[in-house]
Design a protein around this motif. Structure first.
Motif, PDB file in Angstrom:
ATOM      1  N   GLY A   1     -10.100  15.343 -30.454  1.00  0.00           N
ATOM      2  CA  GLY A   1      -8.972  15.783 -31.258  1.00  0.00           C
ATOM      3  C   GLY A   1      -9.434  16.844 -32.224  1.00  0.00           C
ATOM      4  N   ILE A   2      -8.495  17.604 -32.780  1.00  0.00           N
ATOM      5  CA  ILE A   2      -8.865  18.667 -33.706  1.00  0.00           C
ATOM      6  C   ILE A   2      -9.638  18.121 -34.904  1.00  0.00           C
ATOM      7  CG2 ILE A   2      -6.636  18.533 -34.896  1.00  0.00           C
ATOM      8  CD1 ILE A   2      -8.889  21.650 -34.388  1.00  0.00           C
ATOM      9  N   ALA A   3      -9.403  16.849 -35.238  1.00  0.00           N
ATOM     10  CA  ALA A   3     -10.107  16.244 -36.372  1.00  0.00           C
ATOM     11  C   ALA A   3     -11.576  16.018 -36.092  1.00  0.00           C
ATOM     12  CB  ALA A   3      -9.442  14.926 -36.763  1.00  0.00           C
ATOM     13  N   ALA A   4     -12.049  16.357 -34.893  1.00  0.00           N
ATOM     14  CA  ALA A   4     -13.476  16.218 -34.594  1.00  0.00           C
ATOM     15  C   ALA A   4     -14.336  17.028 -35.554  1.00  0.00           C
ATOM     16  CB  ALA A   4     -13.758  16.641 -33.147  1.00  0.00           C
ATOM     17  N   PHE A   5     -13.766  18.111 -36.095  1.00  0.00           N
ATOM     18  CA  PHE A   5     -14.554  18.893 -37.054  1.00  0.00           C
ATOM     19  C   PHE A   5     -14.867  18.071 -38.297  1.00  0.00           C
ATOM     20  CE2 PHE A   5     -10.449  19.607 -39.021  1.00  0.00           C
ATOM     21  CZ  PHE A   5     -10.733  19.790 -40.375  1.00  0.00           C
ATOM     22  N   LYS A   6     -13.983  17.150 -38.663  1.00  0.00           N
ATOM     23  CA  LYS A   6     -14.258  16.278 -39.811  1.00  0.00           C
ATOM     24  C   LYS A   6     -15.365  15.276 -39.488  1.00  0.00           C
ATOM     25  CE  LYS A   6      -9.832  16.108 -42.298  1.00  0.00           C
ATOM     26  NZ  LYS A   6      -8.774  15.185 -42.776  1.00  0.00           N
ATOM     27  N   ALA A   7     -15.516  14.948 -38.213  1.00  0.00           N
ATOM     28  CA  ALA A   7     -16.571  14.014 -37.826  1.00  0.00           C
ATOM     29  C   ALA A   7     -17.944  14.588 -38.111  1.00  0.00           C
ATOM     30  CB  ALA A   7     -16.433  13.651 -36.354  1.00  0.00           C
ATOM     31  N   ALA A   8     -18.053  15.918 -38.030  1.00  0.00           N
ATOM     32  CA  ALA A   8     -19.333  16.551 -38.377  1.00  0.00           C
ATOM     33  C   ALA A   8     -19.647  16.329 -39.848  1.00  0.00           C
ATOM     34  CB  ALA A   8     -19.287  18.040 -38.051  1.00  0.00           C
ATOM     35  N   ALA A   9     -18.636  16.495 -40.700  1.00  0.00           N
ATOM     36  CA  ALA A   9     -18.831  16.242 -42.132  1.00  0.00           C
ATOM     37  C   ALA A   9     -19.135  14.773 -42.381  1.00  0.00           C
ATOM     38  CB  ALA A   9     -17.591  16.665 -42.915  1.00  0.00           C
ATOM     39  N   LEU A  10     -18.491  13.884 -41.598  1.00  0.00           N
ATOM     40  CA  LEU A  10     -18.751  12.450 -41.739  1.00  0.00           C
ATOM     41  C   LEU A  10     -20.193  12.119 -41.364  1.00  0.00           C
ATOM     42  CD1 LEU A  10     -17.899   9.530 -42.223  1.00  0.00           C
ATOM     43  CD2 LEU A  10     -16.966   9.489 -39.892  1.00  0.00           C
ATOM     44  N   ALA A  11     -20.677  12.694 -40.282  1.00  0.00           N
ATOM     45  CA  ALA A  11     -22.070  12.467 -39.877  1.00  0.00           C
ATOM     46  C   ALA A  11     -23.021  12.903 -40.978  1.00  0.00           C
ATOM     47  CB  ALA A  11     -22.362  13.228 -38.586  1.00  0.00           C
ATOM     48  N   SER A  12     -22.716  14.025 -41.608  1.00  0.00           N
ATOM     49  CA  SER A  12     -23.550  14.525 -42.711  1.00  0.00           C
ATOM     50  C   SER A  12     -23.510  13.577 -43.902  1.00  0.00           C
ATOM     51  CB  SER A  12     -23.078  15.917 -43.125  1.00  0.00           C
ATOM     52  OG  SER A  12     -23.833  16.398 -44.222  1.00  0.00           O
ATOM     53  N   LYS A  13     -22.312  13.104 -44.257  1.00  0.00           N
ATOM     54  CA  LYS A  13     -22.169  12.194 -45.407  1.00  0.00           C
ATOM     55  C   LYS A  13     -22.909  10.874 -45.167  1.00  0.00           C
ATOM     56  CE  LYS A  13     -19.236  14.595 -48.029  1.00  0.00           C
ATOM     57  NZ  LYS A  13     -19.548  15.017 -49.413  1.00  0.00           N
ATOM     58  N   LEU A  14     -22.810  10.362 -43.963  1.00  0.00           N
ATOM     59  CA  LEU A  14     -23.486   9.099 -43.652  1.00  0.00           C
ATOM     60  C   LEU A  14     -24.994   9.259 -43.713  1.00  0.00           C
ATOM     61  CD1 LEU A  14     -21.269   7.922 -40.660  1.00  0.00           C
ATOM     62  CD2 LEU A  14     -21.339   6.889 -42.931  1.00  0.00           C
ATOM     63  N   THR A  15     -25.476  10.398 -43.213  1.00  0.00           N
ATOM     64  CA  THR A  15     -26.912  10.678 -43.270  1.00  0.00           C
ATOM     65  C   THR A  15     -27.376  10.812 -44.708  1.00  0.00           C
ATOM     66  OG1 THR A  15     -26.790  11.798 -41.126  1.00  0.00           O
ATOM     67  CG2 THR A  15     -28.727  12.236 -42.470  1.00  0.00           C
ATOM     68  N   GLN A  16     -26.581  11.492 -45.529  1.00  0.00           N
ATOM     69  CA  GLN A  16     -26.919  11.647 -46.943  1.00  0.00           C
ATOM     70  C   GLN A  16     -26.928  10.310 -47.667  1.00  0.00           C
ATOM     71  OE1 GLN A  16     -24.549  14.765 -48.920  1.00  0.00           O
ATOM     72  NE2 GLN A  16     -24.389  15.784 -46.938  1.00  0.00           N
ATOM     73  N   ALA A  17     -26.118   9.362 -47.196  1.00  0.00           N
ATOM     74  CA  ALA A  17     -26.074   8.022 -47.804  1.00  0.00           C
ATOM     75  C   ALA A  17     -27.278   7.181 -47.416  1.00  0.00           C
ATOM     76  CB  ALA A  17     -24.783   7.312 -47.402  1.00  0.00           C
ATOM     77  N   GLY A  18     -28.163   7.727 -46.575  1.00  0.00           N
ATOM     78  CA  GLY A  18     -29.386   7.015 -46.214  1.00  0.00           C
ATOM     79  C   GLY A  18     -29.330   6.295 -44.892  1.00  0.00           C
ATOM     80  N   ALA A  19     -28.219   6.448 -44.155  1.00  0.00           N
ATOM     81  CA  ALA A  19     -28.086   5.777 -42.869  1.00  0.00           C
ATOM     82  C   ALA A  19     -28.778   6.574 -41.769  1.00  0.00           C
ATOM     83  CB  ALA A  19     -26.615   5.588 -42.525  1.00  0.00           C
ATOM     84  N   SER A  20     -29.183   5.869 -40.717  1.00  0.00           N
ATOM     85  CA  SER A  20     -29.613   6.510 -39.482  1.00  0.00           C
ATOM     86  C   SER A  20     -28.391   6.609 -38.580  1.00  0.00           C
ATOM     87  CB  SER A  20     -30.705   5.691 -38.786  1.00  0.00           C
ATOM     88  OG  SER A  20     -31.871   5.645 -39.583  1.00  0.00           O
ATOM     89  N   VAL A  21     -28.066   7.800 -38.154  1.00  0.00           N
ATOM     90  CA  VAL A  21     -26.808   8.039 -37.438  1.00  0.00           C
ATOM     91  C   VAL A  21     -27.086   8.577 -36.040  1.00  0.00           C
ATOM     92  CG1 VAL A  21     -24.588   9.253 -37.473  1.00  0.00           C
ATOM     93  CG2 VAL A  21     -25.656   8.549 -39.635  1.00  0.00           C
ATOM     94  N   LYS A  22     -26.462   7.945 -35.049  1.00  0.00           N
ATOM     95  CA  LYS A  22     -26.472   8.457 -33.683  1.00  0.00           C
ATOM     96  C   LYS A  22     -25.034   8.721 -33.266  1.00  0.00           C
ATOM     97  CE  LYS A  22     -30.814   6.298 -32.241  1.00  0.00           C
ATOM     98  NZ  LYS A  22     -31.514   5.468 -31.235  1.00  0.00           N
TER      99      LYS A  22
END
Length: 400
Positions: free
Chosen positions: A14-35
């Motif tokens: 969906g077009i909101a996939a671009f927000k998922a990139a920001a979400l991946a960044s935020k989760l990584t910044q929060a200290g999580a390991s993200v796949k």
């Protein structure tokens, strides 16, 4: 709450996939390991390379791309995950998930996952309200999957209404709140004492010690972040208030004793890190004592032993004490553990340059009943607090 968590992020088309990139960044910044797992349709909006750069992890997009012959990829990452968030969750993915259809990497992993799974829907308002979509979401909710509600507003298609993917910050906050609600400390009443006490000789002179209160404040802050209901009783310190922590300020050992014993019976856990004076002047002079020739004798008397008193009155509480020692550290800590009826003692060598009073770091030995003393490496006081609370959580789980 997301630090060191293994988070699987599923991105659908969906077009909101671009927000998922920001979400991946935020989760990584929060200290999580993200796949990240992407559907073929998601790759029409954002490239896998974007997520790889943000997470420093391989992006999964093909069920049959088995790069490690010793593992089945969708089973391996499903087992790896502590939580699984599908964002954006399109009507297509929600429908397939509700009906057990597994025709791509995202959906096969979803069916294999045993961790908590969250759906963050994003679609046109009419699609979101369509009876089939509503029924599919209700089916998943009945199976204990959690939905992160979309927002209202202007949609990419031009319509205005409900269907916008929740903002990345909102999703991160939601996941943190969920994690906090499920920790062993969630809802537990936890009392922390911190800092020194002042025992006055006259209006301007005191007996005290170099405690800054930083260790106790670190414990209070981390416990609150883990969902505990924290009360902090602090001696005279130069530290700011902590969000989500009830603070009671005291000055003397007597005041600290009164405040602690007043609420002790309602507490589940007590972490007594305050450096309370063992002695106080027998008499407090009403006026400033003037300088005189010769020596000055100040008769002293014992203060109340707060920790020993709590040990005597202990019913259901976990009681944790600190032992600031200059020699025979483990022996004194073990003695304190038994003599004061404690569950754990955090001992440290106050003569060490990088630990103890006024330092930003600590090097402690954790002493518990029926366990070998744990000699911990040099850590920040926040890291030390996390280690202490991890052991408290283990005790809570054991006693559950």
């Amino acid at each position: 709450m997301l630090q060191h968590k293994h988070i699987l992020l599923g991105v659908s088309g969906g077009i909101a996939a671009f927000k998922a990139a920001a979400l991946a960044s935020k989760l990584t910044q929060a200290g999580a390991s993200v796949k990240v797992i992407m559907t073929e349709h998601a790759k029409q909006f954002v490239t896998p390379l974007t997520f790889q750069a943000l997470t420093r992890e391989r992006v999964y997009d093909d069920t049959f791309a088995e790069k490690d012959p010793e593992k089945v990829a969708h089973i391996d990452i499903a087992d790896w995950a502590d939580l699984f968030i599908i964002a954006p969750a399109t009507a297509n993915v929600i429908g397939k998930a509700a009906h057990g259809i597994a025709d791509d990497m995202l959906l096969t992993t979803f069916l294999a996952a045993t961790c908590p799974v969250y759906f963050a829907p994003a679609m046109n308002v009419n699609m979101y309200q369509h009876p089939a979509v509503v029924e599919n979401m209700n089916t998943l909710k009945e199976r204990n999957y959690t939905f992160i509600e979309p927002g209202d507003g202007y949609l990419a298609c031009g319509w205005v209404g409900k269907g916008r993917l929740a903002e990345p910050d909102e999703i991160v906050a939601f996941l943190e709140a969920e994690e906090k609600a499920h920790t062993p400390l969630a809802g537990k009443k936890l009392l922390v004492t911190a800092g020194p006490t002042y025992e006055y000789v006259d209006p301007v002179r005191v007996f005290t010690n170099p405690s800054t209160g930083k260790m106790g404040f670190a414990v209070a802050a981390e416990a609150a972040a883990m969902g505990a209901d924290v009360t902090l009783i602090a001696g005279p310190v130069h530290l700011n208030a902590l969000p989500g922590v009830k603070r009671i300020n005291v000055t003397t050992a007597e005041e600290m004793y009164n405040e602690v014993t007043k609420i002790y019976s309602s507490m589940d856990i007590v972490v007594k890190s305050a450096a309370v004076a063992d002695y106080k002047p027998k008499t407090i002079l009403a006026q400033k004592a003037k300088k005189q020739n010769g020596d000055m004798d100040i008769p002293m008397e014992r203060t109340k032993d707060i920790l020993a008193e709590l040990g005597k009155k202990k019913t259901h509480q976990l009681l944790i004490g600190f032992a600031a020692e200059s020699n025979n550290i483990v022996e004194y800590a073990k003695d304190k553990l038994e003599r004061k009826n404690l569950d754990m003692v955090i001992a440290n060598n106050i003569t060490s340059e990088d630990a103890g009073f006024r330092s930003e770091t600590n090097r402690v030995i954790i002493v518990q009943r029926e366990q070998n003393p744990e000699d911990m490496p040099l850590m920040t006081k926040t890291e030390t607090a996390k280690e202490i609370l991890a052991r408290i959580e283990n005790m809570l789980i054991k006693d559950a």
